[in-house]
Enzyme design. Structure first.
Site, PDB file in Angstrom:
ATOM      1  N   VAL A  66       9.566   9.493  -9.194  1.00 31.77           N
ATOM      2  CA  VAL A  66       8.359   9.839  -8.862  1.00 31.77           C
ATOM      3  C   VAL A  66       7.685   9.094  -7.729  1.00 31.77           C
ATOM      4  O   VAL A  66       8.363   8.028  -7.331  1.00 31.77           O
ATOM      5  CB  VAL A  66       7.357   9.783 -10.074  1.00 31.77           C
ATOM      6  CG1 VAL A  66       7.809  10.851 -11.183  1.00 31.77           C
ATOM      7  CG2 VAL A  66       7.405   8.429 -10.745  1.00 31.77           C
ATOM      8  N   SER A  67       6.646   9.558  -7.016  1.00 32.03           N
ATOM      9  CA  SER A  67       6.474   8.874  -6.013  1.00 32.03           C
ATOM     10  C   SER A  67       5.373   7.714  -6.094  1.00 32.03           C
ATOM     11  O   SER A  67       5.409   6.669  -5.359  1.00 32.03           O
ATOM     12  CB  SER A  67       5.474   9.815  -4.899  1.00 32.03           C
ATOM     13  OG  SER A  67       6.345  10.885  -4.738  1.00 32.03           O
TER      14      SER A  67
END
Length: 185
Positions: free
Chosen positions: A9-10
């Site tokens: 995930v970012s």
């Protein structure tokens, strides 16, 4: 043969639930932008950890890489180790011993789309920032480094590495602050 999950995930705030995979022997999770492979410690650890015959399972292509070159390099690195890479969403699998031209074409097309999507996101982000700046709404990131303190410490003879350690910042931040003080002075 182990089944290894890779999740990305970012940001720390983002949730990994959408990418959860059951039945994995081990899962590696990165919470960092996928714009490049640098800084993705879990990815590096996973590549080092896997062994011949293992299978790396990734939710979707854009979770492994956001540009075609990185995507191809990661898959090649894993395949060269005798590791299969499988993407759940796209239903694609890449193995060192299977040379499937159609799968390679799909990989390149999907990778190109992921890269294109990333460039569109960046473009929209920059456009939004420019509009917010024009309205006087955007203030930018809050500065966390005290440039005056850095300059003062340096004038007192404290070295760059020591300043960075004492202020728990990078040496690059120290160099930037010192360069800005020279340019202003």
């Amino acid at each position: 043969m182990a089944k290894i999950g890779y999740i990305r995930v970012s940001t720390d705030e983002q949730n990994t639930d959408r990418q959860q995979m059951d039945g994995m022997d081990k899962i590696f999770v990165d919470k960092v932008s996928g714009g490049s492979t640098s800084g993705r410690q879990a990815l590096a650890d996973m590549i080092e950890w896997v062994r011949e015959g293992d299978e790396v399972i990734v939710h979707s292509i854009d979770r492994l890489a956001r540009n075609l070159a990185d995507l191809q390099n990661i898959i090649k690195t894993l395949n060269d180790k005798g590791v299969t890479v499988r993407f759940v969403t796209e239903g694609l699998s890449f193995s060192h011993d299977v040379k499937d031209a159609m799968s390679r074409l799909q990989l390149q097309m999907m990778g190109a789309f992921a890269e294109f999507e990333r460039s569109l996101i960046k473009s929209r982000q920059l456009e939004g920032i420019a509009k917010a700046k024009a309205k006087g709404v955007y203030k930018g990131r809050v500065k966390t480094v005290d440039d005056d303190k850095i300059v003062s410490m340096h004038k007192q003879g404290v070295g760059v590495s020591d300043i960075a350690k004492m202020l728990t910042i990078s040496r690059m931040s120290v160099y930037r602050a010192l360069e800005m003080s020279i340019n202003e002075g």
